[in-house]
Design a protein around this motif. Sequence first.
Motif, PDB file in Angstrom:
ATOM      1  N   ASN A  62      14.960  26.892  -7.578  1.00  0.00           N
ATOM      2  CA  ASN A  62      15.141  26.788  -6.133  1.00  0.00           C
ATOM      3  C   ASN A  62      16.687  27.354  -5.808  1.00  0.00           C
ATOM      4  O   ASN A  62      17.620  27.515  -6.839  1.00  0.00           O
ATOM      5  CB  ASN A  62      15.096  25.569  -5.367  1.00  0.00           C
ATOM      6  CG  ASN A  62      14.731  25.421  -3.927  1.00  0.00           C
ATOM      7  OD1 ASN A  62      14.700  26.769  -3.581  1.00  0.00           O
ATOM      8  ND2 ASN A  62      14.432  24.473  -3.581  1.00  0.00           N
ATOM      9  N   ASN A 122      18.235  34.345   0.143  1.00  0.00           N
ATOM     10  CA  ASN A 122      18.252  33.151   1.039  1.00  0.00           C
ATOM     11  C   ASN A 122      19.379  33.206   1.809  1.00  0.00           C
ATOM     12  O   ASN A 122      20.540  34.001   1.522  1.00  0.00           O
ATOM     13  CB  ASN A 122      18.927  32.264  -0.145  1.00  0.00           C
ATOM     14  CG  ASN A 122      18.995  30.807   0.394  1.00  0.00           C
ATOM     15  OD1 ASN A 122      20.080  30.458   1.367  1.00  0.00           O
ATOM     16  ND2 ASN A 122      18.210  29.687   0.115  1.00  0.00           N
ATOM     17  N   GLN A 145      14.195  32.958   1.955  1.00  0.00           N
ATOM     18  CA  GLN A 145      14.310  31.629   2.350  1.00  0.00           C
ATOM     19  C   GLN A 145      15.122  31.525   3.469  1.00  0.00           C
ATOM     20  O   GLN A 145      16.265  32.190   3.519  1.00  0.00           O
ATOM     21  CB  GLN A 145      14.905  30.883   1.173  1.00  0.00           C
ATOM     22  CG  GLN A 145      13.795  30.598  -0.019  1.00  0.00           C
ATOM     23  CD  GLN A 145      14.495  29.801  -0.931  1.00  0.00           C
ATOM     24  OE1 GLN A 145      15.529  29.881  -1.270  1.00  0.00           O
ATOM     25  NE2 GLN A 145      13.550  28.845  -1.649  1.00  0.00           N
ATOM     26  N   HIS A 147      17.705  28.732   4.866  1.00  0.00           N
ATOM     27  CA  HIS A 147      18.079  27.082   4.493  1.00  0.00           C
ATOM     28  C   HIS A 147      18.422  26.476   5.876  1.00  0.00           C
ATOM     29  O   HIS A 147      19.362  27.071   6.551  1.00  0.00           O
ATOM     30  CB  HIS A 147      19.019  26.885   3.460  1.00  0.00           C
ATOM     31  CG  HIS A 147      20.661  27.693   3.614  1.00  0.00           C
ATOM     32  ND1 HIS A 147      20.713  28.648   3.041  1.00  0.00           N
ATOM     33  CD2 HIS A 147      21.628  27.133   4.393  1.00  0.00           C
ATOM     34  CE1 HIS A 147      22.130  29.040   3.547  1.00  0.00           C
ATOM     35  NE2 HIS A 147      22.453  28.086   4.161  1.00  0.00           N
ATOM     36  N   LYS A 184      13.655  26.034   4.438  1.00  0.00           N
ATOM     37  CA  LYS A 184      13.804  25.040   3.422  1.00  0.00           C
ATOM     38  C   LYS A 184      15.093  24.073   4.153  1.00  0.00           C
ATOM     39  O   LYS A 184      15.939  24.545   4.490  1.00  0.00           O
ATOM     40  CB  LYS A 184      14.000  25.343   2.119  1.00  0.00           C
ATOM     41  CG  LYS A 184      15.474  26.213   1.938  1.00  0.00           C
ATOM     42  CD  LYS A 184      15.587  26.619   0.415  1.00  0.00           C
ATOM     43  CE  LYS A 184      16.001  25.624  -0.637  1.00  0.00           C
ATOM     44  NZ  LYS A 184      17.263  25.104  -0.360  1.00  0.00           N
TER      45      LYS A 184
END
Length: 364
Positions: A62, A122, A145, A147, A184
């Motif tokens: 991750n 990310n 991703q 966050h 996430k």
Amino acid sequence: MIADRKDDHVRHAVSQRRQHSGASDFDSVTFVHHALAGIDSQDVSLAVEFAGKSWETPLFVNAMTGGSPRTGEINRLLAIAARETGVPIASGSMSAYFRDPEVAGTYRVLRQENPHGFVMANVNATATVDQVHRAIDLLEADALQIHLNAVQEVVMPEGDRSFGSWPRQIEQIVAHSPVPVIVKEVGFGLSRQTVTWLREAGVAVADVGGRGGTNFARIENDRRSTADFGFLDSWGQSTPNCLLDCAGVAGIDIAASGGIRSPIDMARALALGAKATGVAGAFLEIVVGRDDAALVDTIRTWLGQLRQLLTVLGARSPADLAGCDLLLTDDVATFCGLRGIDVDSYAHRSSWWSESKSSRRSHP
Ligand code: FNR
């Protein structure tokens, strides 16, 4: 300043792991053992369909880091481990790259060392569509991703205080991203309501990112001169509780991360409905503390042991674990009671007994 912060996060995350008691809500999730349910190991496949692609394993490295020379070196070691084991890998937040393109190499190394792997870019929820395209291009990313880290931001003296635009910006990113979008949390968890909203927004995967592992409220509190945010130490929902909370939300893939310590935690998370499991802190500790090969060995061991667990449980695939009987106890059972989740139904899910009886009837 961002580079210093990235180095601080690594240092604090590793030292936090060394102080952690090891207690976890995952310990309140137990498989019922059926001594005749086992199958042949060679009949088990760890492959999963995830984020629109086939993955060989339900495990990924991750999001962690990038943005400074030291974290670039950590990314290089993580990327080598991902390449050697075939597990997907995510970059840390790429905000430092948007501010200073000279640090591009500390992220780009994830693709350079792992040219054929599944790599995720990310960004935070305030990234512009242009920044999203730059992040995906730099890594030739297969997925993006986003966050969510409002709790971390409020504890950081220099953190963001404006979160009202996040839903609108996530919709914008989803509408313009050329690759599947994963949203996430960073360790405080996603609720059923949040995951339902993400599904409506067209997000492909919700990674619940629950409490129980790396704790960014504590990390940021330890970085403050006044350390006066200790009351947030236990904020959020644990990863097992998030998975139980989201179990009824259809139409979006669920990933589990936050406090996954071992192959049995992976199996528990998959049995609670996750399609894949992400690990950050446990793998960081290994690359920081030991030689290059240590993480490769650990990932191979974990995957081998996961296969053996599926064999004993009679699961031919990670998805089959969702049919195993689970005992939910202690704080997890309390959470279920308060959120209207039927604990008893998890203890009576398996059908191996009735299936084996009917196959015996048809093949006397
Ligand atoms: C993280 N994490 C993280 N997440 C994210 O989306 N962007 C980021 O930049 C970072 N940075 C970061 C740095 C370090 C040092 C760690 C250990 C973690 C959060 C990570 O992806 C994960 O959600 C949490 O760490 C919870 O998982 P673990 O660590 O309990 O397995």
